[in-house]
Design an enzyme around this catalytic site. Structure first.
Site, PDB file in Angstrom:
ATOM      1  CB  ALA A 192      -0.991  -0.013   1.158  1.00 19.62           C
ATOM      2  CG  HIS A 193       4.577   1.361   0.493  1.00 17.68           C
ATOM      3  ND1 HIS A 193       4.422   0.558   1.596  1.00 17.68           N
ATOM      4  CD2 HIS A 193       5.614   0.827  -0.196  1.00 17.68           C
ATOM      5  CE1 HIS A 193       5.327  -0.398   1.579  1.00 17.68           C
ATOM      6  NE2 HIS A 193       6.062  -0.260   0.498  1.00 17.68           N
ATOM      7  CB  ALA A 194       4.699   4.046  -4.947  1.00 15.41           C
TER       8      ALA A 194
END
Ligand code: T46
Length: 133
Positions: A48-50
């Site tokens: 749930a991130h980059a």
């Protein structure tokens, strides 16, 4: 989308199987960090991130996991379920990692040391940045 499934060389004989990699192809970066994830509850969502700069190769060395990948203009799903395959993920790709089997062990080879400053944890911020880059 700049992701790539990599088949590791596998040496099989009557004693079992051995996979390996060496610096250089098919990896595109020097490995500065290893970490691994296990004992994940089935409903947990990791990722749930980059990342702004970080590039990684993910190897599910036991069990299976699913990845939802998004580069800001296209989406892709990947099932990792083999210890002889790795998934290269370039920078600036949002990832949701779900459906860990109870025996899943996910090993990650990373191009940089850990830095919280390298994360986009807010999807809108990632999306804006991905339209510019
Ligand atoms: C990715 C997936 C597969 C550290 O202290 N050092 C580290 O090397 C890492 C990766 C994390 N941490 C700390 C930071 C957080 O307090 O461990 C905690 C959990 O980290 P994070 O929320 O980044 O964990 P995941 O599993 O959601 O994501 C990680 C990677 O960040 C990510 O790039 O692809 O594993």
């Amino acid at each position: 989308m700049n992701v790539e499934l990599i088949a590791f060389p596998t040496i099989a004989d009557q004693r079992g199987k051995l996979c390996f990699f060496e610096e250089g192809q098919p990896f595109y970066f020097p490995i500065k960090r290893l970490y691994w994830i296990y004992d994940v509850p089935q409903l947990a969502i990791r990722g749930a991130h980059a990342h702004k700069q970080l590039r990684q190769v993910l190897v599910c060395i036991n069990g299976s996991v699913e990845l939802g990948l998004n580069d800001g203009s296209s989406v892709q799903k990947v099932l990792l379920k083999s210890p002889n395959a790795g998934l290269y993920i370039d920078k600036m790709i949002w990832r949701d990692i779900t459906n860990f089997s109870s025996d899943a062990v996910l090993l990650i080879l990373a191009s940089e040391k850990y830095s919280e400053d390298d994360y986009y944890r807010n999807y809108e911020d990632f999306l804006s940045a991905s339209q510019i880059s």
